[in-house]
Scaffold this motif. Structure first.
Motif, PDB file in Angstrom:
ATOM      1  N   ILE A 358      -7.498   0.140  43.171  1.00 10.42           N
ATOM      2  CA  ILE A 358      -7.455  -1.035  44.049  1.00 10.42           C
ATOM      3  C   ILE A 358      -8.248  -2.183  43.442  1.00 10.42           C
ATOM      4  O   ILE A 358      -7.781  -3.326  43.405  1.00 10.42           O
ATOM      5  N   PHE A 359      -9.438  -1.912  42.965  1.00 10.57           N
ATOM      6  CA  PHE A 359     -10.279  -2.962  42.368  1.00 10.57           C
ATOM      7  C   PHE A 359      -9.629  -3.564  41.132  1.00 10.57           C
ATOM      8  O   PHE A 359      -9.612  -4.787  40.950  1.00 10.57           O
ATOM      9  N   ARG A 360      -9.059  -2.725  40.306  1.00 15.51           N
ATOM     10  CA  ARG A 360      -8.435  -3.189  39.059  1.00 15.51           C
ATOM     11  C   ARG A 360      -7.240  -4.090  39.322  1.00 15.51           C
ATOM     12  O   ARG A 360      -7.025  -5.090  38.615  1.00 15.51           O
ATOM     13  N   ASP A 361      -6.449  -3.784  40.352  1.00 13.11           N
ATOM     14  CA  ASP A 361      -5.155  -4.441  40.551  1.00 13.11           C
ATOM     15  C   ASP A 361      -5.138  -5.406  41.736  1.00 13.11           C
ATOM     16  O   ASP A 361      -4.064  -5.710  42.260  1.00 13.11           O
ATOM     17  N   MET A 362      -6.294  -5.897  42.168  1.00 13.36           N
ATOM     18  CA  MET A 362      -6.326  -6.734  43.365  1.00 13.36           C
ATOM     19  C   MET A 362      -5.408  -7.951  43.280  1.00 13.36           C
ATOM     20  O   MET A 362      -4.812  -8.358  44.268  1.00 13.36           O
ATOM     21  N   TYR A 363      -5.266  -8.532  42.091  1.00 15.43           N
ATOM     22  CA  TYR A 363      -4.596  -9.817  41.971  1.00 15.43           C
ATOM     23  C   TYR A 363      -3.233  -9.751  41.292  1.00 15.43           C
ATOM     24  O   TYR A 363      -2.523 -10.749  41.263  1.00 15.43           O
ATOM     25  N   GLU A 364      -2.870  -8.599  40.775  1.00 19.04           N
ATOM     26  CA  GLU A 364      -1.561  -8.475  40.125  1.00 19.04           C
ATOM     27  C   GLU A 364      -1.258  -7.015  39.834  1.00 19.04           C
ATOM     28  O   GLU A 364      -2.163  -6.243  39.492  1.00 19.04           O
ATOM     29  N   ILE A 365       0.008  -6.668  39.983  1.00 19.28           N
ATOM     30  CA  ILE A 365       0.502  -5.361  39.550  1.00 19.28           C
ATOM     31  C   ILE A 365       1.392  -5.590  38.336  1.00 19.28           C
ATOM     32  O   ILE A 365       2.380  -6.320  38.405  1.00 19.28           O
ATOM     33  N   THR A 366       1.035  -5.002  37.233  1.00 18.33           N
ATOM     34  CA  THR A 366       1.832  -5.178  36.018  1.00 18.33           C
ATOM     35  C   THR A 366       3.048  -4.256  36.053  1.00 18.33           C
ATOM     36  O   THR A 366       2.958  -3.093  36.490  1.00 18.33           O
ATOM     37  N   ASP A 367       4.171  -4.778  35.607  1.00 19.00           N
ATOM     38  CA  ASP A 367       5.428  -4.039  35.520  1.00 19.00           C
ATOM     39  C   ASP A 367       5.742  -3.297  36.821  1.00 19.00           C
ATOM     40  O   ASP A 367       5.928  -2.065  36.829  1.00 19.00           O
ATOM     41  N   PRO A 368       5.806  -4.006  37.950  1.00 15.60           N
ATOM     42  CA  PRO A 368       5.975  -3.336  39.249  1.00 15.60           C
ATOM     43  C   PRO A 368       7.274  -2.560  39.387  1.00 15.60           C
ATOM     44  O   PRO A 368       7.310  -1.543  40.097  1.00 15.60           O
ATOM     45  N   ALA A 369       8.331  -3.006  38.729  1.00 21.28           N
ATOM     46  CA  ALA A 369       9.628  -2.344  38.883  1.00 21.28           C
ATOM     47  C   ALA A 369       9.670  -0.959  38.251  1.00 21.28           C
ATOM     48  O   ALA A 369      10.632  -0.217  38.452  1.00 21.28           O
ATOM     49  N   SER A 370       8.636  -0.605  37.499  1.00 18.91           N
ATOM     50  CA  SER A 370       8.602   0.721  36.870  1.00 18.91           C
ATOM     51  C   SER A 370       7.760   1.707  37.663  1.00 18.91           C
ATOM     52  O   SER A 370       7.542   2.839  37.207  1.00 18.91           O
ATOM     53  N   LYS A 371       7.290   1.314  38.857  1.00 18.67           N
ATOM     54  CA  LYS A 371       6.387   2.157  39.630  1.00 18.67           C
ATOM     55  C   LYS A 371       7.091   2.600  40.921  1.00 18.67           C
ATOM     56  O   LYS A 371       7.090   1.866  41.916  1.00 18.67           O
TER      57      LYS A 371
END
Length: 432
Positions: A358-371
């Motif tokens: 949560i702390f790492r990704d607060m402002y963006e999720i990288t490559d969301p379509a692969s999750k």
């Protein structure tokens, strides 16, 4: 500035013993001057944008204190000499934006006879993705002269564009007087990603400028609805009988293993006008609910779910109030529980994310379509329009609605989603 102009008019009228309506040519007894409209209240004009933006347009107009009987042309220029003076007054060291990064197609504007404002003048900013990250550049635009020798209004004759390519989030949706609904969550296919979950996480960035307590002539406001499903799993701020600015999770079909109410009521409060990243995680097997504020664990409590799954896509709970029970952002149950604030980076996950994640990704999720575990992801970075794209692989876009809608019977009114494109959300996970 408007107050100053009104004061000048009043003083002049008193000194001459005249009334403004005595001037048939549309002028006033105060000395007329020209100024830049955008500099009327402040000469600073932030141009903050995300790192991938390449071009932007900004507009300004030239105005008069009062109309003239003939057309007037006002000249202006990029005022490189003003940079040093700006830095001296503000204690900054901004550099002049290089000419390759902007285009000003004209050097003058005309104000028609009998009018007080010119047509908009456009500055086209270009090659912005080549600027240094998080560096501010200055582009002063100054009025220089008028075709009839009219004076310039001191303090408003120069507009300072502060151009910054930011690594932070620079756009958010303003849900004042509206909220977000996901049409495809009303279909079996669309709601499938958020049904039958054994664990879940909500995440959202939220800023509430003011925690109002009532709508004049309408009713009391005790709740700021953030996101979720009423009577199932709703993240909100405040409640009747609790502090107005207290984070709360309203949940149904649960019991506390040691007894207690059907709500998580942590002693966590938020301040108006501040950005917060709020996350909630819950794992049915673990029987623990956790709330994270700005990426750090702020509250945890034992929670047991009476049902075997979380069904966030449910659209009915039965009874006379079916319309209240569906996933919404910024609305729940009735119009007296509005968000009336800004949101960004709203997400639903099918796992209980860890504090580190949560702390790492607060402002963006990288490559969301692969999750595949990211079941919905609305970045709210469009900057215009009434739709927020779902960046997850499931593609359930959210649309803006307004008013007290009867969701059960299709009485839905499209709202006008307002956008703030000049923000800069502090990136707290890069400050430690």
């Amino acid at each position: 500035m408007k107050h100053i102009l009104l004061a000048l008019l009043a003083v002049s009228a008193a000194a001459t013993g005249c009334k403004t309506e005595d001037y048939n040519d549309g002028t006033t007894p105060v000395a007329n001057t020209a100024y830049i409209g955008a500099a009327e209240t402040t000469p600073d004009a932030p141009v903050t944008f995300k790192r991938t933006v390449q071009t932007l347009d900004r507009e300004f107009s030239v105005k008069l204190v009062s109309p003239l009987s003939e057309e007037i042309a006002v000249e202006f220029r990029i005022d490189a000499e003003a940079v040093a003076e700006y830095n001296r007054r503000h204690g900054t060291s901004y550099g002049l934006l290089e000419a390759i990064h902007y285009r000003l197609a004209q050097q003058s504007a005309e104000i028609p006879a009998g009018k007080v404002e010119s047509d908009p003048v456009t500055i086209h900013f270009q090659g912005l993705d080549q600027l240094e990250m998080n560096e501010t550049y200055l582009l002063p635009v100054s009025l220089t002269s008028t075709s009839n020798g009219l004076g310039l209004l001191r303090g408003s004759e120069t507009l300072y564009y502060l151009v910054k390519r930011s690594s932070a989030i620079t756009t958010a949706a303003d849900l004042t007087d509206c909220y977000m609904w996901v049409p495809t969550f009303e279909t079996t296919e669309g709601q499938a990603p958020i049904m039958g979950l054994t664990a879940m996480t909500y995440e959202i960035l939220v800023n509430v400028p003011e925690f109002t307590t009532s709508i004049p002539g309408q009713g009391t406001i005790n709740v700021t609805s953030v996101m979720g499903v009423e009577q199932h799993c709703l993240l909100r701020i405040g409640d009747s009988g609790y502090p107005r600015q207290q984070i709360q999770l309203q949940v149904g079909d649960v019991h506390f293993p040691e007894g207690g109410e059907n709500n998580v009521i942590p002693a966590l409060t938020v301040d108006p006008g501040e950005w917060y990243h709020i996350a909630f995680t819950w794992d049915i097997e673990e029987e623990v609910g956790r709330i994270y504020v700005n990426g750090r664990l702020a509250y945890a409590d034992r929670l047991a779910c009476d049902s075997e799954t979380f069904d966030i896509g449910q659209v009915s709970k039965g009874g006379s109030e079916d319309t209240a029970y569906r996933f919404l952002i910024g609305y729940s149950y009735n119009p007296f529980r509005p968000l009336n604030g800004m949101v960004s980076e709203a997400r639903i996950w099918s796992v209980a994310r860890s504090e580190e994640e949560i702390f790492r990704d607060m402002y963006e999720i990288t490559d969301p379509a692969s999750k595949p575990e990211l079941r919905a992801y609305w970045k709210f970075n469009e900057g215009s329009g009434n739709t927020a794209k779902d960046y997850s692989m499931y593609g359930n876009d959210a649309v803006c609605l307004t008013g007290s809608n009867n969701m059960e019977y299709g009485d839905r009114t499209e709202g006008t989603l307002k956008w703030n494109n000049a923000i800069e959300i502090p990136m707290l996970n890069q400050q430690e």
